[in-house]
Design an enzyme around this catalytic site. Structure first.
Site, PDB file in Angstrom:
ATOM      1  CG  ASN A   1      -1.918   1.252   1.560  1.00  0.00           C
ATOM      2  OD1 ASN A   1      -1.920   1.993   0.560  1.00  0.00           O
ATOM      3  ND2 ASN A   1      -2.315   1.480   2.494  1.00  0.00           N
TER       4      ASN A   1
ATOM      5  CE  LYS B   1      -0.039   3.225   4.844  1.00  0.00           C
ATOM      6  NZ  LYS B   1       0.209   3.073   6.075  1.00  0.00           N
TER       7      LYS B   1
ATOM      8  CG  HIS C   1      -5.684   2.287   5.377  1.00  0.00           C
ATOM      9  ND1 HIS C   1      -4.895   2.995   6.332  1.00  0.00           N
ATOM     10  CD2 HIS C   1      -4.563   1.246   5.137  1.00  0.00           C
ATOM     11  CE1 HIS C   1      -3.838   2.362   6.611  1.00  0.00           C
ATOM     12  NE2 HIS C   1      -3.440   1.594   6.009  1.00  0.00           N
TER      13      HIS C   1
ATOM     14  CD  GLU D   1      -2.353   5.463   7.029  1.00  0.00           C
ATOM     15  OE1 GLU D   1      -2.196   5.396   5.878  1.00  0.00           O
ATOM     16  OE2 GLU D   1      -1.487   4.949   7.549  1.00  0.00           O
TER      17      GLU D   1
ATOM     18  CD  GLU E   1      -3.424  -2.395   7.479  1.00  0.00           C
ATOM     19  OE1 GLU E   1      -2.075  -2.450   6.922  1.00  0.00           O
ATOM     20  OE2 GLU E   1      -3.883  -1.242   7.259  1.00  0.00           O
TER      21      GLU E   1
ATOM     22  N   GLY F   1       3.075   2.120  10.939  1.00  0.00           N
ATOM     23  CA  GLY F   1       4.271   3.170  10.666  1.00  0.00           C
ATOM     24  C   GLY F   1       4.851   3.448  12.089  1.00  0.00           C
TER      25      GLY F   1
ATOM     26  CB  SER G   1       5.475  -2.288  12.062  1.00  0.00           C
ATOM     27  OG  SER G   1       5.386  -0.654  12.439  1.00  0.00           O
TER      28      SER G   1
HETATM   29  P1  13P Z   1       3.405   0.370   7.893  1.00  0.00           P
HETATM   30  O1  13P Z   1       3.564  -0.919   6.881  1.00  0.00           O
HETATM   31  O2  13P Z   1       4.026   1.410   7.281  1.00  0.00           O
HETATM   32  O3  13P Z   1       3.376   0.233   9.198  1.00  0.00           O
HETATM   33  O4  13P Z   1       1.758   0.537   6.995  1.00  0.00           O
HETATM   34  C1  13P Z   1       0.895  -0.396   7.146  1.00  0.00           C
HETATM   35  C2  13P Z   1      -0.238  -0.185   6.448  1.00  0.00           C
HETATM   36  O5  13P Z   1      -1.271   0.869   6.899  1.00  0.00           O
HETATM   37  C3  13P Z   1      -0.666  -0.756   5.314  1.00  0.00           C
HETATM   38  O6  13P Z   1      -1.933  -0.696   4.833  1.00  0.00           O
END
Ligand code: 13P
Length: 252
Positions: A10, A12, A93, A95, A164, A170, A209
């Site tokens: 992803n 982002k 997601h 976010e 997640e 992150g 992560s």
């Molecule tokens: P990270 O791998 O950067 O922690 O992000 C995970 C994520 O949100 C994938 O959709």
């Protein structure tokens, strides 16, 4: 459901055309790593170009609007993402839930719109740190699944779920392998509740992560069908480290 681990990057809100070289390198390597199913979800602006660069890997969107079209300035429908070259979309997601106040109901509408448009969906769920510390992680995830999963004849085949934990995204923090397995087991039970037998075949990915260093251990967990990878999917080098770990024994 394929038994191959499914590793999805992803991207982002990262990536201009300069990043197409990474997609090309991932695609070239995927040819050798046939034990793993690989996909990336670039930003909308790169879907078409990534599809053209990469022949083997799956290409997805990161979101879609629930409507087929209309007066929704700045939004992208599932049919548009599909037309650009996406075969699936991520929905819900954390976010987007946080940045755009997306509710479970909206996530479900998006998932149903994407499936209606002929795409697969990756439905994301995950608890906050407060939820986990209060012992409410499973209840939160159960509620999110109940509210967000698409309904309808035959939809289960188009669904992947990504677990997640918000606090692991992150941050470099991950739940213990035991906690990951326990949550995946919980999600499996909910999927069977919602979809019956079809729920037993839905892939459940872990995200938060995931790195080349921890991927093998995370992916060895029962019911962990793959990974949704953020930061570590942004370079071919680190993403391939995860894909190689998922392949288990090297490159065949
Ligand atoms: P990270 O791998 O950067 O922690 O992000 C995970 C994520 O949100 C994938 O959709």
């Amino acid at each position: 459901m394929s038994n191959r681990p499914y590793i999805v990057g992803n991207w982002k809100m990262h990536g201009t055309r300069a990043m197409l070289a990474e997609a090309r390198a991932i695609d070239r390597a995927a040819e050798r790593l046939i034990k793993v199913e690989v996909a990336v979800a670039p930003p909308f602006t790169l879907i078409h170009a990534t599809r053209k660069e990469a022949e083997l890997i799956g290409i997805g969107a990161q979101d879609c609007h629930p409507a087929e079209g209309g007066a929704h300035t700045g939004d992208i429908s599932a049919a548009m993402a599909k037309d650009a070259g996406a075969s699936f979309t991520i929905v819900g997601h954390s976010e987007r839930r946080a940045d755009h106040g997306e509710s479970n109901t909206l996530v479900k509408q998006k998932a149903e719109a994407a499936i209606e448009a002929g795409m697969g969906v990756i439905v994301c769920v995950g608890e906050t740190l407060d939820d986990r510390e209060a012992g409410k992680a499973e209840a939160t995830v159960g509620r999110q699944l109940k509210g967000s999963l698409p309904e309808g004849e035959g939809v289960a085949e188009q669904v992947t779920v990504a677990y997640e934990p918000v606090w692991a995204i992150g941050t470099g923090k991950t739940p213990t392998p035991e906690d990951i397995v326990a949550m995946h087991k919980h999600i499996r039970a909910k999927l069977v509740e919602v979809y019956g037998e079809d729920g037993a075949a839905i892939r459940i990915l872990y995200g938060g992560s995931v790195k080349p260093e921890n991927a093998a251990e995370i992916l060895s967990g029962k019911e962990v069908g793959g990974a949704l990878v953020g930061g570590a999917s942004l370079t071919a080098e680190s993403f391939l480290g995860i894909i190689i770990a998922a392949a288990g024994d090297g490159e065949e």
